[in-house]
Design a protein around this motif. Structure first.
Motif, PDB file in Angstrom:
ATOM      1  N   ARG A   4      -0.412  15.597   1.225  1.00  0.00           N
ATOM      2  CA  ARG A   4      -1.881  15.623   1.324  1.00  0.00           C
ATOM      3  C   ARG A   4      -2.368  16.983   1.828  1.00  0.00           C
ATOM      4  O   ARG A   4      -3.343  17.531   1.317  1.00  0.00           O
ATOM      5  CB  ARG A   4      -2.366  14.522   2.250  1.00  0.00           C
ATOM      6  N   THR A  42      -1.208   9.676  -5.044  1.00  0.00           N
ATOM      7  CA  THR A  42      -1.783   8.990  -3.886  1.00  0.00           C
ATOM      8  C   THR A  42      -0.715   8.220  -3.112  1.00  0.00           C
ATOM      9  O   THR A  42      -0.745   8.180  -1.884  1.00  0.00           O
ATOM     10  CB  THR A  42      -2.910   8.043  -4.325  1.00  0.00           C
ATOM     11  N   GLU A  45       1.174  10.797  -0.820  1.00  0.00           N
ATOM     12  CA  GLU A  45       0.417  11.764  -0.021  1.00  0.00           C
ATOM     13  C   GLU A  45       0.945  11.962   1.393  1.00  0.00           C
ATOM     14  O   GLU A  45       0.781  13.025   1.968  1.00  0.00           O
ATOM     15  CB  GLU A  45      -1.062  11.366   0.045  1.00  0.00           C
TER      16      GLU A  45
END
Length: 84
Positions: A4, A42, A45
């Motif tokens: 992330r 996602t 992340e």
């Protein structure tokens, strides 16, 4: 560094370079250098990324800032070639 944070760093750099869709491009580059499907970014992340991945990612977004405006996908082709 987690994925992330890497994406956020790339997004910031691409935004400063006036790249449209900087967030999307940073996520696609991250998926590529991490060898994961873009639809699964996602889910990864919070994963730690290696120094080698960070270096490949930095190379890839710096290439995108230098790309020829008439060939918008050239950065991705070049980044793929350099990561092999």
């Amino acid at each position: 560094m987690i994925l992330r944070a890497l994406i956020a760093r790339g997004t910031s750099a691409l935004d400063q370079g006036d790249i449209s869709n900087a967030t999307r491009d940073a996520r696609l580059l991250a998926a590529h250098v991490c060898d994961i499907d873009p639809s699964r970014v996602t889910l990864h992340e919070m994963d730690e990324v290696s120094e080698a991945v960070i270096a490949r990612f930095d190379d890839a977004w710096s290439i995108s800032l230098c790309r020829d405006a008439s060939t918008p996908n050239m950065w991705l082709k070049t980044a793929r070639a350099r990561c092999r």
